[in-house]
Design a protein around this motif. Structure first.
Motif, PDB file in Angstrom:
ATOM      1  N   THR A 534       0.821  -1.131  -0.141  1.00 46.88           N
ATOM      2  CA  THR A 534       0.000   0.052   0.125  1.00 46.88           C
ATOM      3  C   THR A 534       1.078   0.954  -0.121  1.00 46.88           C
ATOM      4  OG1 THR A 534      -0.290   0.049   2.315  1.00 46.88           O
ATOM      5  CG2 THR A 534      -1.428  -1.324   1.306  1.00 46.88           C
ATOM      6  N   LYS A 564      -8.058  -3.671  -2.057  1.00 50.84           N
ATOM      7  CA  LYS A 564      -6.975  -3.589  -3.267  1.00 50.84           C
ATOM      8  C   LYS A 564      -7.118  -4.683  -3.611  1.00 50.84           C
ATOM      9  CE  LYS A 564      -2.672  -2.604  -4.430  1.00 50.84           C
ATOM     10  NZ  LYS A 564      -1.236  -2.149  -3.883  1.00 50.84           N
ATOM     11  N   VAL A 571      -7.878   0.474  -5.724  1.00 51.44           N
ATOM     12  CA  VAL A 571      -8.502   0.350  -4.592  1.00 51.44           C
ATOM     13  C   VAL A 571      -9.817   0.976  -4.431  1.00 51.44           C
ATOM     14  CG1 VAL A 571      -7.704   1.425  -1.806  1.00 51.44           C
ATOM     15  CG2 VAL A 571      -6.082   0.785  -3.236  1.00 51.44           C
TER      16      VAL A 571
END
Length: 660
Positions: A534, A564, A571
């Motif tokens: 991320t 995600k 996302v």
């Protein structure tokens, strides 16, 4: 309880209790087999601890006129008898703080008195308490030479977090005004007159501290500009009520709280809580408007602080050795801190009396158990009766793990035949495992001065990864269930938390702040270099059963759950998710995403959001959560859930004569 008391009394009076052992009591009273494993079955220790608490409660509430006081010394299984010619005070902690200082507990305060505050002359103590006659918690005042406190306000009104004015004529306190705000009040000690200093806005579950400067000019507290901004410290003019923010913590952290003035009124100390689980001590000069200076770098929970009388040290309740707080004296010159109490006593909320140098603090006793509960909606089962009939006897609403101390963070194994959990029943946090029926209890780790904050099963059910904090750092380890061998997963020097296996068992996800902000990373379970997943935050992550999505939350700062798509990188934030208070208590199941939430009546509910997004309450926790990170695990069928429930919580205010 009666059977235990009668048996111990008979042995003690006959002089046969000198070499009494735990296993002997287990066989004689609880009909255990000779030679049974007392570590795996702590029923004697649990029962003796509860009996000890019941005796203390009896003498505090209704046993004042008893001609003899019966006690069970810590670490022993005998009764001691103390004839009484007049009422006596309870004795303080078994380990006196500050190098053997004289300590005693305030009498007549059974339950949970907390947040003590000394009067400026050191002769009186204000504290927060709800007696058995009160409808609500309120502020009590007690002269240190007396045994009985007096309530400051009406028993029907909730008032919290007291602090004295420098002239001892008033007490500033907080009065709840809804779930996310408090009114700051200064109330006269001698009459009903009061002054309002306006409303403080916080998130649900937060109760800010209030302090009054020794020169009488300012009040210090904390608030949020809005629910998504971190907590900040604010100064309030004690005469005009005007306020101004004095700290501006960066986003993605929880913020600043527990502010307290130094004896010279020119400096303050406070806690800065980071994005995940920990905090550090800071000090700040008020006159030159300088930046806060960091005093500690532990990133561990802090349960209160105050200044030493000399103004050169801080007394803080730190969780340095495991998950239980202890009082530490922290010098401001950078030298090593030294502990004042043992973590066994869970000491917190310290306060020091300036003229007398006495130290008051709260000593807390907690017990929690792992509960297995069947899912239900609206009080009725959501599963067919024939399915529920397959549950083991006693499992629906039953206790799986019970012992002195805290049992928390339960997790079903992939096969649902085993349950793992964290417990400090032997003093230190350890991982334990038992059958789904609560049998065959086995300890998996032998850690010292370590806090376990989360753990997870491998998809094959042959290993458990866990997050361990020790020696100022947090790493992820794996323990093999067949050999109990441990190995480090995260690299040395990288602070890593919240481990989670991928659905196929090839990857391990975790969170790290090695690049400044908390992000989800992953590493091959067999070893290798980790890589980020991320870029916009993340602390707890779980992969969907089909391996298509990674679901994650961003910690106590941002409520909700994101997902995600691992193949495309797309996302999105889900429509519903857990609150900031219970942000870590969520999991994935075959039916969707489960999380704990506060219901309209204050009960804790289990919410299920299906894979298509619809959400509904499907279960209720029978009791109070052990903590805001109690944990949640759902069985493979979705019929049962596990969490940690508080069985016992009591505290007492200890006053010790020290030179601090």
């Amino acid at each position: 309880m009666c059977a235990i008391l009668e048996h111990l009394a008979e042995l003690s009076l006959n002089g046969d209790a000198g070499d009494l052992k735990e296993s002997t009591l287990g066989v004689a009273i609880f009909h255990r087999e000779a030679g049974y494993d007392t570590q795996a079955d702590p029923i004697v220790r649990v029962s003796i601890r509860r009996l000890r608490q019941k005796l203390e409660q009896f003498y505090a509430e209704t046993g004042d006129n008893a001609s003899c006081r019966i006690e069970i010394p810590l670490g022993a299984y005998i009764l001691t008898f103390h004839p009484r010619s007049k009422p006596t005070r309870a004795i303080g902690s078994s380990e006196a703080p500050a190098g053997g200082a004289e300590a005693r507990a305030l009498s007549c305060c059974p339950g949970n008195p907390t947040y003590p505050a000394f009067c400026p002359d050191g002769n009186r103590l204000a504290f927060q308490w709800r007696s058995r006659f009160d409808a609500m918690e309120g502020i009590y005042i007690q002269h240190l030479g007396d045994d009985t406190p007096v309530r400051l306000s009406s028993p029907e009104r909730t008032e919290l977090r007291p602090v004295w004015s420098p002239d001892a004529s008033r007490i500033a306190l907080l009065r709840p005004d809804g779930g996310d705000r408090f009114v700051l009040i200064a109330r006269s000690v001698s009459c009903s007159a009061e002054q309002s200093f306006g409303t403080l806005y916080v998130n649900r579950g937060e109760v800010p501290r209030v302090d009054w400067s020794p020169d009488g000019a300012w009040l210090l507290t904390s608030e949020r500009g809005n629910s998504r901004l971190p907590m900040r410290l604010v100064l309030i003019d004690a005469h005009t009520g005007q306020r101004r923010a004095i700290t501006a913590p960066a986003e993605m952290i929880q913020g600043d709280s527990e502010g307290v003035f130094a004896p010279d009124s020119r400096r303050i100390a406070f806690c800065r809580s980071w994005a995940y689980s920990g905090a550090d001590l800071f000090v700040m000069e008020l006159e030159d408007g300088g930046e806060p200076r960091q005093v500690t770098c532990y990133k561990r929970p802090i349960r209160g602080l105050c200044w030493g009388v000399d103004g050169h040290t801080l007394i803080a309740a730190l969780c340095l050795h495991g998950s239980s707080p202890a009082l530490w004296s922290v010098p401001l010159d950078g030298s090593e801190p030294h502990h004042l109490t043992d973590p066994l006593h869970r000491a917190q909320s310290p306060a020091v009396a300036g003229p007398r140098g006495e130290l008051a603090y709260v000593e807390q006793s907690l017990e929690s158990s792992i509960r297995a509960t069947s899912m239900c909606a609206g009080g009725a089962s959501i599963f067919p009766a024939e399915d529920l009939a397959k549950l083991q006897d006693g499992i629906a609403g039953g206790v799986l793990a019970e012992s002195p101390g805290l049992n928390r963070l339960p997790q079903y194994s992939p096969s649902n035949s085993l349950v793992s959990f964290c417990s400090d029943r032997n003093g230190d946090d350890q991982l334990w495992v038992c059958s789904a029926e609560g049998k065959y209890l086995t300890r998996l780790t032998t850690l010292a001065q370590t806090a376990i904050l989360s753990h997870c099963w491998s998809p094959a059910g042959d290993a458990i990864c866990f997050e361990a904090h020790a020696a100022g750092t947090t790493r992820i380890f794996s323990v093999d269930l067949s050999t109990l061998a441990m190995r480090a997963i995260s690299p040395r020097g990288m602070r890593a938390v919240s481990p989670a296996w991928s659905a196929d068992g090839l990857w391990l996800y975790f969170a790290t702040d090695c690049r400044g902000t908390w992000q989800i990373w992953r590493v091959f379970a067999a070893g290798g270099e980790p890589s980020p997943v991320t870029v916009n935050g993340g602390i707890k992550a779980l992969e969907s059963p089909d391996g298509e999505f990674l679901y994650y939350s961003k910690g106590p700062v941002y409520a909700g759950i994101w997902r995600k798509q691992l193949e495309t990188g797309r996302v999105e934030m889900l429509p519903r998710g857990p609150s900031t208070e219970l942000w870590a208590n969520w999991t994935l199941g075959s039916r969707g995403i489960y999380w704990l939430d506060r219901g309209a009546t204050g009960d804790t509910e289990v919410v299920l959001a299906g894979w298509e997004g619809e959400a509904a309450t499907v279960g209720r926790v029978n009791g109070q959560l052990a903590s805001t990170d109690a944990g949640l695990s759902v069985s493979r069928s979705g019929q049962r859930f596990l969490t940690a429930v508080l069985d016992h919580c009591s505290s007492r205010v200890i006053v010790a004569k020290t030179g601090l």
